[in-house]
Enzyme design. Sequence first.
Site, short mmCIF file in Angstrom:
data_model
loop_
_atom_site.label_atom_id
_atom_site.label_comp_id
_atom_site.label_asym_id
_atom_site.label_seq_id
_atom_site.Cartn_x
_atom_site.Cartn_y
_atom_site.Cartn_z
N ALA A 144 -3.24 4.10 10.54
CA ALA A 144 -3.67 3.64 9.19
C ALA A 144 -4.68 4.88 8.99
O ALA A 144 -5.60 5.13 9.57
CB ALA A 144 -4.27 2.25 9.57
N SER A 166 -1.92 9.56 4.30
CA SER A 166 -1.63 10.16 3.27
C SER A 166 -0.92 11.32 3.77
O SER A 166 -1.30 11.89 4.83
CB SER A 166 -2.91 10.87 2.76
N GLU A 216 0.68 -1.18 -0.14
CA GLU A 216 0.01 0.13 0.03
C GLU A 216 0.77 1.32 0.00
O GLU A 216 0.36 2.28 -0.20
CB GLU A 216 -1.06 0.08 1.26
N ARG A 224 1.11 6.75 1.90
CA ARG A 224 1.74 7.44 0.54
C ARG A 224 2.65 8.62 0.78
O ARG A 224 2.00 9.58 1.71
CB ARG A 224 0.62 7.97 -0.16
N ARG A 266 -9.07 12.25 17.43
CA ARG A 266 -10.30 12.65 17.24
C ARG A 266 -11.01 12.19 18.53
O ARG A 266 -11.06 10.78 18.78
CB ARG A 266 -11.09 12.35 15.84
N SER A 280 -13.49 10.39 20.63
CA SER A 280 -14.36 9.59 20.27
C SER A 280 -15.84 9.88 20.58
O SER A 280 -17.05 9.37 19.95
CB SER A 280 -14.25 8.08 20.28
N ALA A 290 -5.22 6.73 14.06
CA ALA A 290 -5.59 6.02 12.93
C ALA A 290 -6.94 6.74 12.47
O ALA A 290 -7.88 7.33 13.09
CB ALA A 290 -6.15 4.65 13.08
N GLY A 305 -0.99 1.94 7.26
CA GLY A 305 -1.67 1.47 5.97
C GLY A 305 -2.72 2.58 5.31
O GLY A 305 -3.65 3.01 5.98
N GLU A 354 3.51 2.26 4.56
CA GLU A 354 2.40 1.52 4.11
C GLU A 354 1.56 2.66 3.74
O GLU A 354 0.31 2.13 3.51
CB GLU A 354 1.86 0.63 5.07
C1 LIG Z 1 -4.02 7.29 18.93
C2 LIG Z 1 -3.46 6.22 19.51
C3 LIG Z 1 -1.90 6.35 19.04
C4 LIG Z 1 -3.53 6.14 21.04
O1 LIG Z 1 -3.13 5.06 21.36
P1 LIG Z 1 -2.60 4.94 22.98
O2 LIG Z 1 -1.60 6.14 23.11
O3 LIG Z 1 -2.03 3.42 23.07
O4 LIG Z 1 -3.74 4.88 23.89
P2 LIG Z 1 -4.94 3.89 24.39
O5 LIG Z 1 -5.55 3.23 23.36
O6 LIG Z 1 -4.15 3.01 25.41
O7 LIG Z 1 -5.76 4.91 25.16
C5 LIG Z 1 -5.26 5.78 26.19
C6 LIG Z 1 -6.76 6.38 26.78
O8 LIG Z 1 -7.26 7.25 25.83
C7 LIG Z 1 -8.57 6.95 25.40
N1 LIG Z 1 -8.67 7.27 23.94
C8 LIG Z 1 -7.86 6.41 22.97
N2 LIG Z 1 -8.35 7.19 21.81
C9 LIG Z 1 -9.36 8.09 22.14
C10 LIG Z 1 -10.21 8.81 21.31
N3 LIG Z 1 -10.08 9.07 19.92
N4 LIG Z 1 -11.25 9.49 22.03
C11 LIG Z 1 -11.19 9.47 23.19
N5 LIG Z 1 -10.69 8.79 24.14
C12 LIG Z 1 -9.75 7.97 23.66
C13 LIG Z 1 -8.68 5.36 25.84
O9 LIG Z 1 -9.89 4.94 25.73
C14 LIG Z 1 -8.01 5.22 26.86
O10 LIG Z 1 -8.63 5.74 27.91
P3 LIG Z 1 -8.34 5.31 29.70
O11 LIG Z 1 -7.14 5.99 30.11
O12 LIG Z 1 -9.50 5.59 30.32
O13 LIG Z 1 -8.32 3.80 29.65
C15 LIG Z 1 -4.01 5.19 18.80
O14 LIG Z 1 -5.49 4.67 18.93
C16 LIG Z 1 -3.84 5.10 17.30
O15 LIG Z 1 -4.45 5.44 16.42
N6 LIG Z 1 -2.50 4.17 16.71
C17 LIG Z 1 -2.31 4.09 15.36
C18 LIG Z 1 -2.23 2.85 15.21
C19 LIG Z 1 -1.76 2.49 13.61
O16 LIG Z 1 -2.63 2.92 12.79
N7 LIG Z 1 -0.63 1.84 13.31
C20 LIG Z 1 -0.38 1.69 11.88
C21 LIG Z 1 -1.06 0.08 11.39
S1 LIG Z 1 -1.01 -0.16 9.67
#
Ligand SMILES: CC(C)(COP(=O)(O)OP(=O)(O)OC[C@H]1O[C@@H](n2cnc3c(N)ncnc32)[C@H](O)[C@@H]1OP(=O)(O)O)[C@@H](O)C(=O)NCCC(=O)NCCS
Length: 342
Positions: A262, A239, A203, A221, A316, A318, A278, A236, A219
């Site tokens: 992603a 952009s 990708e 662009r 963002r 949630s 993501a 994945g 993964e």
């Molecule tokens: C944004 C991101 C980095 C956060 O990950 P993290 O730092 O590990 O955070 P966690 O998922 O452990 O969440 C920590 C806390 O924030 C909260 N939280 C996470 N994302 C949230 C959101 N978008 N909105 C509100 N709360 C959120 C969780 O529920 C958790 O709450 P808690 O403390 O009450 O348990 C992760 O969700 C993400 O998108 N990673 C990208 C992974 C990816 O795409 N890799 C490439 C694959 S090809």
Amino acid sequence: MSFAFGIGIGSQNNQGEWLEVFYQQPVMTPDNGLIDVARNSLDYQGGNQALLVNAEQLSQFANALRQVGETDQAALAEKAASSRRPVCVTILETDNTASSTPEVYLKLHLISHRLAKPHGLKLDGIFGLLPNLAWTNEGAIDLNELSDRQLKARLEGRTLEVKSVDKFPQMTDYVVPKGVRIADTARVRLGAYVGEGTTVMHEGFINFNAGTEGTSMIEGRISAGVMVGKGSDLGGGCSTMGTLSGGGNIIISVGENCLIGANAGIGIPLGDRCKVEAGLYITAGTKVALLDDNNELVEIIKARDLANTTDLLFRRNSQTGAVECKSNKTAIELNEELHANN
Ligand SMILES: CC(C)(COP(=O)(O)OP(=O)(O)OC[C@H]1O[C@@H](n2cnc3c(N)ncnc32)[C@H](O)[C@@H]1OP(=O)(O)O)[C@@H](O)C(=O)NCCC(=O)NCCS
């Protein structure tokens, strides 16, 4: 001191116009001795030129190169003397705007050979000098000549496979730089800078004048002009916004040790150690709620004001849908850093 040099094997159409050129050993800032040899044996008059050379000239050039100790270029010139394809010797005295197809190809090679960095070369006006071609299993073909070549191949019991129709060829047909993995070679264009330790998955995509500094998992662009720092990963389908088609004029880059999730995207340059959730696309004008290390709101700020800031996490919310940016700094530290240049 001249700027660049290359002995190229190319293709021309039936009108004798250059379609593309392959430089096996392009040289950045060639020694004066090499250029003097070109002056004496190829009648190079100085300036930026792509000289069309014949077998006899190449043999003489090879002998003269050997005498000044340019053994690698001499060996290449000698092999080129027996080429069934047109050969050019391209000499760029300066990095001026290119004026011919062989000059553009030399510049693209310099980047993909990691001899020049993206943004390090003058590439304005190159689109007009790169013909749109059919890239086939039998080489580059002028689109006006394609139909006849397809018929010829069929009549001879072969199929001409057209791999792409584009101005740029895939990089790996010209050079595979050391220490890279590229799952789908069509996704990396000539003129990409693929740093050592980079893996480009299916990708992933890397445009010309763009690339990675070192170890990276790509993964998503990498648009034209975008550079990704060491240790950063592109998830994945994500952009990075380019500047070519309405992306504005901010040059996007990714700092070191970042993660763009992603299906996420960035329209601002990221500092080191940043993460983008993501699915979240941050454009320059996105209004962001900046939170400190206690999750307290520091201020509502446009994403462009966070350009190049380190240690940020964009997500963002949630529950509310608001775009938030979390920092590992206190409100005071953050305010001082953000407003330091106001
Ligand atoms: C944004 C991101 C980095 C956060 O990950 P993290 O730092 O590990 O955070 P966690 O998922 O452990 O969440 C920590 C806390 O924030 C909260 N939280 C996470 N994302 C949230 C959101 N978008 N909105 C509100 N709360 C959120 C969780 O529920 C958790 O709450 P808690 O403390 O009450 O348990 C992760 O969700 C993400 O998108 N990673 C990208 C992974 C990816 O795409 N890799 C490439 C694959 S090809």
